[in-house]
Design an enzyme around this catalytic site. Structure first.
Site, PDB file in Angstrom:
ATOM      1  N   GLY A  14       0.706  -5.031   1.150  1.00 52.04           N
ATOM      2  CA  GLY A  14      -0.379  -5.238   0.151  1.00 52.04           C
ATOM      3  C   GLY A  14       0.078  -5.648  -1.395  1.00 52.04           C
ATOM      4  O   GLY A  14      -0.680  -6.434  -2.099  1.00 52.04           O
TER       5      GLY A  14
ATOM      6  N   GLU B  13      -0.150  -9.347  -0.580  1.00 52.24           N
ATOM      7  CA  GLU B  13      -1.498  -9.785  -0.454  1.00 52.24           C
ATOM      8  C   GLU B  13      -2.100  -9.781  -1.916  1.00 52.24           C
ATOM      9  O   GLU B  13      -3.188 -10.658  -2.093  1.00 52.24           O
ATOM     10  CB  GLU B  13      -2.220  -8.451   0.368  1.00 52.24           C
ATOM     11  CG  GLU B  13      -1.630  -8.875   1.837  1.00 52.24           C
ATOM     12  CD  GLU B  13      -2.298  -7.793   2.775  1.00 52.24           C
ATOM     13  OE1 GLU B  13      -1.979  -6.455   2.391  1.00 52.24           O
ATOM     14  OE2 GLU B  13      -2.978  -8.153   3.614  1.00 52.24           O
TER      15      GLU B  13
ATOM     16  N   GLU C 173       3.763  -5.269   7.467  1.00 49.71           N
ATOM     17  CA  GLU C 173       3.086  -3.996   8.067  1.00 49.71           C
ATOM     18  C   GLU C 173       3.228  -3.901   9.446  1.00 49.71           C
ATOM     19  O   GLU C 173       3.206  -2.811  10.007  1.00 49.71           O
ATOM     20  CB  GLU C 173       1.504  -4.450   7.844  1.00 49.71           C
ATOM     21  CG  GLU C 173       0.934  -4.462   6.418  1.00 49.71           C
ATOM     22  CD  GLU C 173       1.102  -5.716   5.419  1.00 49.71           C
ATOM     23  OE1 GLU C 173       2.112  -6.274   5.839  1.00 49.71           O
ATOM     24  OE2 GLU C 173       0.683  -5.713   4.411  1.00 49.71           O
TER      25      GLU C 173
ATOM     26  N   ALA D  56       0.699  -1.430   0.030  1.00 46.52           N
ATOM     27  CA  ALA D  56      -0.020  -0.103  -0.175  1.00 46.52           C
ATOM     28  C   ALA D  56       0.723   1.180   0.215  1.00 46.52           C
ATOM     29  O   ALA D  56       1.956   1.047   0.549  1.00 46.52           O
ATOM     30  CB  ALA D  56      -0.917   0.179   1.173  1.00 46.52           C
TER      31      ALA D  56
HETATM   32  C1  LIG Z   1      10.061  -1.816  -1.356  1.00 35.27           C
HETATM   33  C2  LIG Z   1      11.647  -1.858  -0.458  1.00 35.27           C
HETATM   34  C3  LIG Z   1      12.161  -3.039  -0.185  1.00 35.27           C
HETATM   35  C4  LIG Z   1      12.384  -1.078  -1.642  1.00 35.27           C
HETATM   36  O1  LIG Z   1      13.770  -0.721  -1.019  1.00 35.27           O
HETATM   37  P1  LIG Z   1      14.829   0.120  -1.817  1.00 35.27           P
HETATM   38  O2  LIG Z   1      16.008   0.124  -0.718  1.00 35.27           O
HETATM   39  O3  LIG Z   1      14.927  -0.162  -3.076  1.00 35.27           O
HETATM   40  O4  LIG Z   1      14.044   1.601  -1.820  1.00 35.27           O
HETATM   41  P2  LIG Z   1      13.586   2.440  -0.612  1.00 35.27           P
HETATM   42  O5  LIG Z   1      13.106   1.892   0.499  1.00 35.27           O
HETATM   43  O6  LIG Z   1      14.765   3.633  -0.418  1.00 35.27           O
HETATM   44  O7  LIG Z   1      12.485   3.193  -1.112  1.00 35.27           O
HETATM   45  C5  LIG Z   1      12.456   4.138  -2.338  1.00 35.27           C
HETATM   46  C6  LIG Z   1      11.329   5.251  -2.243  1.00 35.27           C
HETATM   47  O8  LIG Z   1      10.017   4.498  -2.248  1.00 35.27           O
HETATM   48  C7  LIG Z   1       9.494   4.849  -0.987  1.00 35.27           C
HETATM   49  N1  LIG Z   1       8.491   3.871  -0.557  1.00 35.27           N
HETATM   50  C8  LIG Z   1       9.015   2.488  -0.598  1.00 35.27           C
HETATM   51  N2  LIG Z   1       7.747   1.782  -0.030  1.00 35.27           N
HETATM   52  C9  LIG Z   1       6.748   2.485  -0.046  1.00 35.27           C
HETATM   53  C10 LIG Z   1       5.389   2.288   0.253  1.00 35.27           C
HETATM   54  N3  LIG Z   1       4.947   1.211   0.183  1.00 35.27           N
HETATM   55  N4  LIG Z   1       4.610   3.407   0.136  1.00 35.27           N
HETATM   56  C11 LIG Z   1       5.147   4.744  -0.282  1.00 35.27           C
HETATM   57  N5  LIG Z   1       6.346   4.905  -0.477  1.00 35.27           N
HETATM   58  C12 LIG Z   1       7.440   3.888  -0.636  1.00 35.27           C
HETATM   59  C13 LIG Z   1      10.657   5.141  -0.038  1.00 35.27           C
HETATM   60  O9  LIG Z   1       9.992   5.877   1.078  1.00 35.27           O
HETATM   61  C14 LIG Z   1      11.586   5.848  -0.770  1.00 35.27           C
HETATM   62  O10 LIG Z   1      11.236   7.182  -0.962  1.00 35.27           O
HETATM   63  P3  LIG Z   1      12.182   8.122  -0.050  1.00 35.27           P
HETATM   64  O11 LIG Z   1      11.392   9.506  -0.692  1.00 35.27           O
HETATM   65  O12 LIG Z   1      11.320   7.978   1.385  1.00 35.27           O
HETATM   66  O13 LIG Z   1      13.456   7.991  -0.047  1.00 35.27           O
HETATM   67  C15 LIG Z   1      11.365  -0.621   0.564  1.00 35.27           C
HETATM   68  O14 LIG Z   1      10.903   0.546  -0.103  1.00 35.27           O
HETATM   69  C16 LIG Z   1      10.472  -1.203   1.669  1.00 35.27           C
HETATM   70  O15 LIG Z   1      10.549  -1.908   2.590  1.00 35.27           O
HETATM   71  N6  LIG Z   1       9.326  -0.507   1.480  1.00 35.27           N
HETATM   72  C17 LIG Z   1       8.091  -0.860   2.474  1.00 35.27           C
HETATM   73  C18 LIG Z   1       7.382  -1.884   2.194  1.00 35.27           C
HETATM   74  C19 LIG Z   1       6.344  -2.164   3.079  1.00 35.27           C
HETATM   75  O16 LIG Z   1       6.437  -1.907   4.485  1.00 35.27           O
HETATM   76  N7  LIG Z   1       5.101  -2.503   2.640  1.00 35.27           N
HETATM   77  C20 LIG Z   1       3.964  -2.405   3.382  1.00 35.27           C
HETATM   78  C21 LIG Z   1       3.199  -1.219   3.292  1.00 35.27           C
HETATM   79  S1  LIG Z   1       1.630  -1.300   4.149  1.00 35.27           S
HETATM   80  C22 LIG Z   1       0.607  -2.250   3.411  1.00 35.27           C
HETATM   81  O17 LIG Z   1       0.766  -2.753   2.540  1.00 35.27           O
HETATM   82  C23 LIG Z   1      -0.804  -2.329   4.236  1.00 35.27           C
HETATM   83  C24 LIG Z   1      -1.710  -3.488   3.287  1.00 35.27           C
HETATM   84  O18 LIG Z   1      -1.699  -4.646   4.195  1.00 35.27           O
HETATM   85  C25 LIG Z   1      -3.132  -2.887   3.068  1.00 35.27           C
HETATM   86  C26 LIG Z   1      -3.919  -2.698   4.076  1.00 35.27           C
HETATM   87  C27 LIG Z   1      -5.177  -2.227   3.757  1.00 35.27           C
HETATM   88  C28 LIG Z   1      -5.361  -0.884   4.133  1.00 35.27           C
HETATM   89  C29 LIG Z   1      -6.596  -0.360   4.117  1.00 35.27           C
HETATM   90  C30 LIG Z   1      -6.993   0.823   4.950  1.00 35.27           C
HETATM   91  C31 LIG Z   1      -8.243   0.443   5.987  1.00 35.27           C
HETATM   92  C32 LIG Z   1      -7.999   1.860   7.128  1.00 35.27           C
HETATM   93  C33 LIG Z   1      -9.020   0.804   8.076  1.00 35.27           C
HETATM   94  C34 LIG Z   1      -9.404   1.806   9.148  1.00 35.27           C
HETATM   95  C35 LIG Z   1     -10.190   2.767   9.003  1.00 35.27           C
HETATM   96  C36 LIG Z   1     -10.948   3.247  10.194  1.00 35.27           C
HETATM   97  C37 LIG Z   1     -11.725   4.564  10.174  1.00 35.27           C
HETATM   98  O19 LIG Z   1     -11.165   5.388   9.657  1.00 35.27           O
HETATM   99  O20 LIG Z   1     -12.715   4.442  10.658  1.00 35.27           O
END
Ligand SMILES: CC(C)(COP(=O)(O)OP(=O)(O)OC[C@H]1O[C@@H](n2cnc3c(N)ncnc32)[C@H](O)[C@@H]1OP(=O)(O)O)[C@@H](O)C(=O)NCCC(=O)NCCSC(=O)C[C@@H](O)CCCCCCCCCCCCC(=O)O
Ligand SMILES: NC(=O)c1ccc[n+]([C@@H]2O[C@H](COP(=O)([O-])OP(=O)(O)OC[C@H]3O[C@@H](n4cnc5c(N)ncnc54)[C@H](O)[C@@H]3O)[C@@H](O)[C@H]2O)c1
Length: 718
Positions: free
Chosen positions: A100, A103, A123, A61
């Site tokens: 995500g 997922e 997450e 996400a």
């Molecule tokens: C992917 C990586 C391993 C890559 O690593 P690498 O070293 O190559 O690069 P960087 O880490 O330097 O990243 C480059 C650049 O990209 C940015 N970035 C990386 N990942 C993301 C991301 N997921 N989103 C946004 N930006 C990202 C990073 O910040 C860098 O930019 P910067 O400017 O900062 O230098 C590595 O990047 C990595 O590990 N990424 C994160 C992976 C991760 O943690 N993924 C999980 C994300 S959370 C998720 O997926 C949730 C899901 O389960 C979906 C859930 C559903 C959500 C629904 C919401 C429901 C809300 C309900 C509640 C509401 C209640 C109410 O309001 O009433």
């Protein structure tokens, strides 16, 4: 967005497009929904492949969307529709499939991955749980114990491990999309009945209750007070005990409690903070993107004591040839035994092999003549270090970078002992140096941008989080720690016990309170520094015993050292241990009597001190010093300080770091409490709120990501 095209006649290829990691932003989700609809509605399309552009499947996400109003199609029904499709859908995984992203792949009917890809549900590290069906599908696919492990730790697994666990159907060394398209063609028309994970049942287990009890104990022990790991266990339990639809309801409920929590905010802030520290800058204008690091292939370490051994191991693990120099024969002999066994233990943990012959040992500094970089780690003694730097300046190549691991001495002064002061920087590792993630790279007044860039890059290569900081007494981390320790001593004088102070800090989330930590690292370390500073004079009596250089001073630590109580190493310190070197701290009646007598001798009337005062006194004073450090430009931004404290000092990550914590508590409140404590203790000048802290409050307490602007504006007025 997502691009859609038909390939090989009958395969609908959907490519996620959102650089750099193809995060599932609203427009990517919309693109997927539209493309899937198109593929399923196109008679010519018999199967579908989903991939990501530029060799990355999907990083999950879009975390940047979380703090904002969410829009676009939600993930759960999107993934549900993919799984329910009547044409086979194949995920072609390259680079990463995380959160995500994984997922989404679990909603596909088949998963094919490149051998170099990494998969995981991280997450929990963002204060969340995998709420797009991850907590319900993964246990159904790979079993409850393995899913619990992946979901509660958030660890990334290699494609090989994912294949073994059953997450993947196939791993390839070739072009993954080509392989996936061929595979999609081969399964055209086959039944999908056994391919929809939501229809699976979790493999039955004999003792579910004890499995989940154990998992709960484990996560509570690993990150004290963190709520996301607990919610992850509860969600997986729902998968193991409820039908899929009810499990999904439970997943949603648990996510709702986490989503807006302070801990999720803190952890997501910290995710970006970690990345921000790599974009370093110095007040003289050197920057990460304009400074060219030099190649470092061969390095030397001078002094093979506690730190030198760890640094040698970390350099060798990073693939460098190392020359290890120790002038004391006995120490050298011990290091020759210790270093290979540390390497061996590291290899077992990391699954790698380091050739021990990448390290050569020597008793003389002449052996470092051809190295690219030297890290000095001799005793903390300026005269000795001066001599070592003078020698190095003569022996080394003229372009060798000379680094010091000093914890407190003046890097500029050491640079002035050399012929090329622009090639001198501090590389301040933390003990044990091959384990601790933090490295402070200390630039001096004359350090060149290339020297800073080289040290920062080498740190990264060594697996460290390198943070660039300016040269001052104690640099950023230890300078702030000094204030924290002093307040803890004052609290003892006023009536607290080590147990009370430690309990408050441990309940806050530190793995160890200040006194247990001090026993572990050795009380004699600080004593030596205070003696060298002319502070540790216990012969003083009356009021002057508790005042030094016009400020309040507590001689408690010095007195304990005079009693031979150095902490764990002597079996006695702020606590007692069963033997010298013992690890289990027990309350010590001797210490309590000693404190009573001390207070009586100095006319101090003990009072009741509560946990809130402990936290405010110890943490706000540390935070205040952090603001002072920002004001002076020693650290470029709050993220640097937060990374230093989380990676070097055990600050609980789910509280984001000290500067983020100040933002959460409210800057006005921090100022108000500091002022109150300063009124009560006027002879503690650093309880006065720093100028920057006051200015931020005067500017309406902007959120932490805007603090740099306030700092910059101030500096541009100077
Ligand atoms: C992917 C990586 C391993 C890559 O690593 P690498 O070293 O190559 O690069 P960087 O880490 O330097 O990243 C480059 C650049 O990209 C940015 N970035 C990386 N990942 C993301 C991301 N997921 N989103 C946004 N930006 C990202 C990073 O910040 C860098 O930019 P910067 O400017 O900062 O230098 C590595 O990047 C990595 O590990 N990424 C994160 C992976 C991760 O943690 N993924 C999980 C994300 S959370 C998720 O997926 C949730 C899901 O389960 C979906 C859930 C559903 C959500 C629904 C919401 C429901 C809300 C309900 C509640 C509401 C209640 C109410 O309001 O009433
Ligand atoms: N111990 C820590 O927790 C820690 C943490 C961060 C930084 N530091 C800093 O690292 C440095 C080393 O600390 P340590 O705890 O490893 O000390 P240590 O006493 O364990 O080791 C110092 C070693 O340097 C050797 N040595 C002395 N003079 C030498 C010379 N001229 N050439 C080669 N070797 C020489 C000594 O024989 C000894 O083995 C200090 O500056 C200290 O402030 C220590």
């Amino acid at each position: 967005m997502a691009q859609y095209r038909r390939v090989s006649g009958s395969v609908g290829l959907i490519t996620l497009q959102n650089p750099p990691v193809n995060a599932l932003s609203a427009s990517v989700r919309q693109g997927i929904v539209d493309s899937v609809k198109r593929a399923l509605g196109d008679q010519k399309v018999k199967s579908v492949v989903i991939c990501g552009q530029n060799g990355v499947f999907c990083g999950g996400a879009d975390i940047r969307e979380f703090g904002r109003q969410m829009s676009g199609p939600p993930l759960v029904p999107m993934i549900h529709d993919i799984e329910a499709a009547n044409k086979p859908v194949v995920a072609a995984i390259e680079g990463s499939a995380l959160g995500g992203g994984l997922e989404l792949a679990l909603g596909c009917h088949y998963r094919i991955s490149h051998s170099k890809a990494k998969l995981g549900l991280p997450e929990v590290t963002l204060g969340l749980l995998p709420a797009a069906g991850g907590t319900q599908r993964l246990p159904r696919l790979i079993g409850v114990p393995a899913a619990l492990n992946l979901i509660t730790t958030g660890r990334h697994v290699t494609a090989a491990e994912a294949l073994q666990l059953g997450i993947l159907d196939h791993v390839t060394e070739h072009n993954t999309v080509d392989v996936a398209v061929k595979f999609a063609l081969s399964v055209t028309g086959e039944s999908l009945d056994g391919r929809r994970i939501s229809s699976f049942s979790c493999a039955p287990l004999s003792d579910l209750d004890s499995l989940f009890e154990e998992a709960m104990l484990k996560v509570r022990g690993a990150a004290r007070g963190a709520i996301a790991p607990v919610a992850c266990v509860q969600a997986v339990r729902a998968a193991a005990t409820l039908p899929y639809a009810q499990g999904m309801e439970r997943e949603k409920e648990l996510m709702a409690t986490l989503f807006h929590s302070g801990q999720a905010r803190a952890l997501q802030y910290f995710f970006f903070a970690q990345r921000a520290v790599g974009r370093w800058s110095t007040p003289s204008g050197a920057r990460w993107d304009t400074s060219q690091p030099r190649p470092v292939r061969k390095a030397a370490v001078i002094g093979l004591g506690t730190m030198g051994r760890g640094i040698t191991v970390a350099l060798a693990q990073a693939g460098l040839s190392v020359v290890a120099v120790e002038t004391h024969a006995k120490q050298l002999m011990e290091a020759k035994k210790a270093v290979p066994s540390m390497l061996k233990r590291g290899a077992v943990r990391g699954g790698t092999t380091i050739e021990p012959d990448s390290i050569t040992y020597s008793e003389t500094v002449q052996a470092v003549a051809d190295v690219d970089l030297v890290i000095e780690a001799v005793f903390e003694d300026m005269a000795l270090k001066e001599k070592v730097f003078q020698q190095l300046s003569i022996v080394c190549k003229p372009d060798t970078l000379l680094c010091t691991n000093t914890s407190s001495l003046d890097v500029d002064h050491l640079a002035s002992q050399t012929r090329h002061p622009e090639l001198v920087v501090g590389m301040h590792f933390f003990a044990p140096a091959h384990v601790m993630k933090l490295l402070e790279v200390v630039y001096g007044r004359r350090s060149s941008p290339a020297a800073v860039a080289t040290a920062m890059q080498l740190g990264k290569k060594m697996g460290k989080v390198s943070v660039a900081v300016g040269n001052c007494r104690g640099f950023a981390g230890n300078r702030m720690l000094k204030r924290y320790l002093e307040q803890a001593f004052f609290l003892l004088e006023e009536g607290a016990t080590p147990e009370l102070v430690d309990r408050a800090l441990e309940e806050f989330g530190f793995p160890m309170g200040v006194f247990r930590m001090s026993d572990l690292s050795g009380l004699d370390v600080g004593w030596r520094v205070r003696k060298a500073d002319g502070l540790a004079d216990t012969s003083l009596t009356g009021t002057s015993a508790r005042v030094r250089q016009g400020c309040r001073y507590s001689p408690l630590g010095d007195l304990l050292c005079e009693h031979g109580r150095f902490g764990q190493k002597t079996g006695r310190g702020w606590y007692q241990y069963d033997k010298p070197g013992g690890r289990v701290a027990k309350s010590d009646p001797w210490l309590h009597n000693f404190l009573d007598e001390y207070r009586a001798r100095h006319g101090l009337v003990p009072r009741c001190i509560d946990q809130q005062e402990v936290l405010e006194r110890c943490l706000f004073v540390l935070i205040n010093e952090g603001f002072q450090i920002l004001e002076e430009g020693i650290a470029a931004g709050p993220e640097d300080i937060d990374a230093i404290y989380v990676f070097g000092y055990g600050w609980p990550r789910h509280r984001g770091g000290p500067m983020f914590y100040a933002d959460m508590v409210g800057l006005e409140r921090v100022v108000e409490r500091l002022e109150r404590y300063h009124q009560a203790h006027p002879n503690v000048p650093y309880l006065q709120p720093s100028g920057l802290l006051r200015r931020l409050v005067a500017n309406g307490s902007p959120p932490i990501h805007k603090w740099r602007n306030v700092i910059k504006n101030r500096n541009s007025q100077l």
